[in-house]
Enzyme design. Structure first.
Site, PDB file in Angstrom:
ATOM      1  N   CYS A 126      -7.763  -1.216 -13.449  1.00 28.56           N
ATOM      2  CA  CYS A 126      -7.188  -0.156 -12.610  1.00 28.56           C
ATOM      3  C   CYS A 126      -5.867   0.346 -13.188  1.00 28.56           C
ATOM      4  CB  CYS A 126      -6.967  -0.635 -11.181  1.00 28.56           C
ATOM      5  SG  CYS A 126      -8.437  -1.296 -10.384  1.00 28.56           S
ATOM      6  N   CYS A 151      -8.175  -2.306  -7.133  1.00 26.83           N
ATOM      7  CA  CYS A 151      -9.022  -3.470  -6.839  1.00 26.83           C
ATOM      8  C   CYS A 151      -8.188  -4.704  -6.531  1.00 26.83           C
ATOM      9  CB  CYS A 151     -10.051  -3.720  -7.938  1.00 26.83           C
ATOM     10  SG  CYS A 151      -9.540  -4.816  -9.274  1.00 26.83           S
ATOM     11  N   ILE A 156      13.995   3.468  -3.951  1.00 35.91           N
ATOM     12  CA  ILE A 156      14.570   4.797  -4.142  1.00 35.91           C
ATOM     13  C   ILE A 156      16.039   4.687  -4.529  1.00 35.91           C
ATOM     14  CG2 ILE A 156      15.295   6.858  -2.839  1.00 35.91           C
ATOM     15  CD1 ILE A 156      12.504   6.809  -1.630  1.00 35.91           C
ATOM     16  N   HIS A 160      19.168   6.299  -4.007  1.00 36.77           N
ATOM     17  CA  HIS A 160      19.627   7.267  -3.010  1.00 36.77           C
ATOM     18  C   HIS A 160      20.763   8.128  -3.537  1.00 36.77           C
ATOM     19  CE1 HIS A 160      17.183   5.666   0.226  1.00 36.77           C
ATOM     20  NE2 HIS A 160      17.535   4.447  -0.139  1.00 36.77           N
ATOM     21  N   GLU A 190      22.431  -4.178   2.249  1.00 37.67           N
ATOM     22  CA  GLU A 190      21.151  -3.551   2.586  1.00 37.67           C
ATOM     23  C   GLU A 190      21.141  -2.188   1.906  1.00 37.67           C
ATOM     24  OE1 GLU A 190      20.970  -2.616   6.786  1.00 37.67           O
ATOM     25  OE2 GLU A 190      23.136  -2.477   6.906  1.00 37.67           O
ATOM     26  N   ARG A 215      15.626  -6.433   5.163  1.00 35.05           N
ATOM     27  CA  ARG A 215      16.936  -5.891   4.823  1.00 35.05           C
ATOM     28  C   ARG A 215      17.992  -6.910   5.272  1.00 35.05           C
ATOM     29  NH1 ARG A 215      14.043  -2.365   7.848  1.00 35.05           N
ATOM     30  NH2 ARG A 215      13.614  -0.255   7.135  1.00 35.05           N
TER      31      ARG A 215
END
Lengths: 431, 481
Positions: free
Chosen positions: B403, B438, B47, B49, B337, B311
């Site tokens: 997939c 899979c 993410i 942030h 981190e 982390r």
């Protein structure tokens, strides 16, 4: 984009696709096109080099490739069109299929009827969320089977197999024959999940230790698997404290269930039955999207390939008829439900008009085994007041072995007379 | 003689190499693993942030905000997918309401735009599957999703394209010293001398500091366990959802991934072993329990994988970015981190400025190319583009991974990239082969064959992740002695 048309398009050329395509052609479809993603027809049969195929279909005990070749020869004689090395990327509810291949690039195919025959796939480690490290050496049994039987490579030397599915048991024998050691087969349930004959021929005959009520609770190893921890489980499948045992091994094979492959079915807009993982089908194995049929393991997972072929014939026949005559008059439609000790019923929908024409076979599995006389029943209504329409005796039921019940055409009149109260019937297994 | 050696080719090291590669410098990027981004970079929450939770005035707060603002530019230049979809912190009680207001104020203090408080009913309409106990949420419009490995790989590849040298499987065993000064590194592949040495070694930064004779900063690996869910789970999850944070962690979140899956996690457990990437029954249970508190409708049968990341949690609680006076020639990045991924492009720019101020001569190279194009991603193309690609190279017409719809063309391209995929995992991270429902069951035998062919190896030599992680061990019909 190149565009093709055909009467019936069949996606997948495993046992289901081959039988469906052959049967569609026999029942009136002039132009049948079979799509296969591999370079060879036959699907998973090509890697199943053990015997056990064809007793019902051909009256002989054949290996997987032999069984496939019999069907491929039928397909050839029936003059089916084949596109191999072609993968379907998408399908919509109007049956427009887009596929991709090296030779043709993107191809659009517009069939008058579509048969889905993609088969099933194996549940991977992630689905079990087995804790521990993530080293090399964890395979599904079917992937290992392909590596050994097609590619000619051994995935390891010392194996623990989790799950007693048929592929896992067959691989236990296969790997032993290749000089590897299978040190344990662990099954979380109190009974095996594959066929009894595989337990005898693949496990017991080779003195491979089988541990019931046992599962793998940790995978250890940095680069390659170094050991697994197995634990006994209680009735809720929870590991029992103090039963942990470390088994040194370099490979963990998973044979923990097959899941119908239905991504395309979902794209096409067909309703999926959560109990089977496959589309809801009627007695002709038609989905609820007009002109789309489902054949074999995409509907629900079979234990015998001969049964896959037989089921796929139904789908192929329906597709052929759909092309010739359009959708048949369904008449009154009945919903079939899974009752006591039944996991799921196929077909889920029964048209009385079709039943009048000929017997319809219901297929279902027991939730738990009963090793003694039982009755499989078709009932109307609930509980003690339920009216039993049909009752069939069985010597035993086991989840690994599909149970069938043939509905006679005479039942159609009785159900029609019952009117609304027969809209919803249940199948149950009682002792 | 190098101008700069960077130890650690994670997302931070890769960005530093790239930022320095625009100047006339000899740069060496080292990593002990078989691939770039093999540590914390490949296993985190993925993410970008917004930066509302870092303590105002900290390095974390400053570099989070600065890094976040760079993502459109960096991802645009590097051809990396980035979705500035915004993120939510979800409150489920009256106390949480106060926490959300605190975060809002803190975010404003950190200079973040696009923050808003959302009421419970409004949150339910934005996220229909959310827990009924939702009382409100903080929406951060500048939050986003990225593939951290793709970002790291792209930055490293761009640095290499601009002349930086990359050496993998190269472990730093000590520093070359002239009096107090660090003048290079000693590795398993020999010694390399340099004017500057940058430590950007994730959880191992403190070990390297000690090897350079610097004490006083320690890193505790803090384990985070995750689940990845099937794409089908996207039906239940629309947004990035954090619970209200605790002092040690941002909590168990539920988030879509840039690739269309759903991810749950992480836990936060301090451990001792920097190599321990195992998942645990307790951890995985905590992840699921935590996630269900936000989205009660999640189904455990949609889990397709679990993994663990570490982390690099530093003893000061903040990023350490320092060129210590007592060790001329050494620049240290430690304790990077969360929000390290978000901050990474800004950290790189800051490192360049620190080196400039310390006297490193930075002359722009006229031939510097900031743009980099990734491998075509067949599944993301329009039908017309797919057709054109297959017409150019028919191998893009052959689907290897059903997939994720990955083609042979992509696999081949990844084997011959500027930083070639030499292991199955490296290929997986570059192409997404084997990452779907899979989990490689279908593609593995095909990939083994293609990799062997393209890399001129036997399938017996292909490993999952280097070392002794071979996938197959012998031919059939050859019984071992």
């Amino acid at each position: 984009m190149r565009s093709l048309t055909c009467d019936v398009l069949v996606i997948g050329s495993g046992p289901a696709g081959l039988a469906a395509a052959y049967e569609a052609k026999k029942h009136g479809a002039e132009d049948v096109l079979l799509l296969e993603r591999n370079d060879e027809l036959g699907g998973i049969l090509q890697q199943c080099i053990h015997t056990g195929f064809g007793v019902r279909e051909f009256g002989e005990d054949l290996s997987g490739p032999e069984y496939a070749w019999r069907w491929i020869a039928r397909a050839r004689s029936a003059d089916l069109r084949v596109l191999s090395e072609t993968m379907v990327l998408g399908v919509d509810h109007s049956r427009r299929v887009v596929a991709s291949s090296r030779a043709l690039g993107l191809v659009e195919i517009l069939p008058r009827a579509l048969v889905l025959a993609m088969g099933c796939r194996e549940r991977p480690r992630g689905a079990l969320a087995i804790p521990g490290s993530r080293p090399a050496g964890v395979f599904t049994a079917g992937t290992a089977q392909r590596l050994v039987n097609i590619e000619g490579y051994m995935p390891g030397e010392r194996y623990v197999i989790l799950g007693s599915g048929d592929i896992g048991m067959i691989m236990a024998r296969r790997l032993t024959l290749e000089g590897a050691q299978v040190v344990a087969v662990c099954e979380i349930l109190p009974y095996i999940s594959g066929l009894r004959r595989n337990l005898v021929q693949c496990i017991r005959d080779f003195d491979i230790p089988l541990h019931l009520c046992t599962t793998v609770t940790e995978v250890r190893g940095r680069d390659r698997v170094e050991s697994v921890i197995v634990s006994r489980v209680d009735e809720q499948w929870r590991p029992i404290a103090g039963t942990r045992q470390e088994i040194p091994c370099d490979t963990l094979l998973l044979s923990v269930g097959l899941v119908p492959e239905n991504e395309l079915t979902r794209m096409a807009g067909a309703t999926i039955d959560p109990a089977t993982g496959g589309p809801v089908v009627d007695e002709g194995h038609g989905t609820d999207v007009p002109g789309i049929f489902a054949a074999g393991n995409v509907v629900h997972v079979y234990d015998l390939v001969d049964d896959v072929s037989a089921a796929a014939r139904i789908a192929g026949r329906s597709a052929g008829r759909y092309v010739r005559q359009g959708a048949p008059e369904a008449g009154q439609r009945i919903r079939l439900r899974a009752g006591e000790n039944v996991r799921a019923v196929v077909p889920q929908i029964l048209g009385l008009a079709a039943l009048e024409e000929g017997p319809v076979v219901l297929q279902f599995r027991a939730r738990h085994p009963v090793e003694g006389p039982v009755r499989a029943e078709l009932v109307m209504g609930e509980g003690a007041g339920a009216r039993v329409l049909l009752s069939r005796r069985h010597r035993y039921v086991r989840p690994a072995e599909m149970v069938t019940m043939s509905l006679p055409p005479a039942l159609a009149a009785e159900l029609a007379a019952a009117g609304d109260s027969a809209r919803d019937l249940a199948v149950r297994i009682i002792e | 003689m190098y101008d700069v050696i960077i130890i650690g080719a994670g997302v931070v090291g890769a960005h530093i190499a790239r930022a320095l590669s625009r100047y006339r410098l000899r740069i060496l990027l080292l990593d002990k693993a078989t691939d770039v981004g093999d540590g914390t970079t490949k296993a985190n929450t993925a993410i970008v942030h917004a930066g509302y939770d870092a303590k105002p005035g900290s390095n974390k707060a400053r570099l989070n905000v600065a890094g976040n603002a760079l993502f459109e530019q960096v991802c645009g230049e590097l051809d990396v997918e980035f979705d500035r979809c915004g993120t939510y912190v979800v409150g489920v009680s009256e106390e949480d309401r106060a926490t959300l207001e605190d975060l809002y104020r803190r975010g404003r203090q950190n200079g973040i735009r696009g923050l808003s408080l959302v009421g419970g009913p409004e949150m339910r309409s934005r996220e229909p599957g959310i827990t009924e106990s939702v009382t409100g949420a903080l929406f951060a419009a500048t939050g986003g999703l990225v593939d951290p490995f793709a970002l790291c790989y792209a930055a490293a590849e761009n640095a290499v394209g601009n002349g930086a040298e990359l050496l993998l499987e190269t472990e730093v065993q000590g520093f070359l010293r002239e009096d107090d000064a660090v003048v290079g590194v000693r590795t398993n592949r020999g010694e390399f001398r340099s004017r500057w040495t940058v430590i950007s070694a994730g959880v191992h930064a403190d070990d390297l500091m000690r090897a350079a004779g610097l004490d006083g900063f320690t890193i505790t690996p803090r384990k985070g366990e995750y689940f990845v869910l099937d794409r089908a789970a996207r039906a239940q999850v629309r947004n990035v959802l954090f619970p209200c944070p605790t002092p040690v962690s941002k909590g168990i979140l539920v988030t879509p991934t840039i690739h269309g899956n759903v991810m749950l996690g992480p836990t936060a457990t301090d451990i001792d072993d920097k190599e321990n990437l195992s998942t645990t029954p307790e951890g995985l249970n905590e992840v699921l329990t935590g996630a269900l508190k936000l989205i009660p409708g999640l189904e455990s049968r949609q889990i397709i994988r679990s993994f663990t990341g570490l982390r690099a949690s530093g003893s000061t609680g903040d990023f350490m970015i320092d060129a210590p006076k007592e060790r001329p020639g050494l620049l240290i990045l430690a304790g990077i981190e969360s929000p390290g991924l978000t901050a990474s492009p800004a950290i790189a720019l800051e490192v360049v400025e620190m080196l400039r101020e310390a006297g490193l001569e930075l002359q722009e190279r006229a031939e510097y190319v900031p743009l980099r194009r990734g491998i075509p991603r067949f599944s993301q193309l329009s039908p017309a583009e797919q057709e054109a690609l297959i017409a150019r190279d028919p191998r893009y017409g052959r689907i290897i991974c059903r997939c994720e719809t990955v083609t042979e063309g992509e696999v081949v391209a990844a084997c011959h990239g500027a930083i070639p995929a030499r292991t199955y995992d490296a290929l997986k991270r570059r192409t997404r082969v084997g990452t779907g429902r899979c989990q490689g069951g279908f593609d593995l035998p095909l990939v083994l064959e293609i990799m062997a062919r393209e890399l001129g190896l036997s399938p017996l030599e292909i490993t999952q992740k280097g070392g002794a992680s071979n996938i197959v061990v012998r031919r059939t019909k050859e019984v071992a002695e």
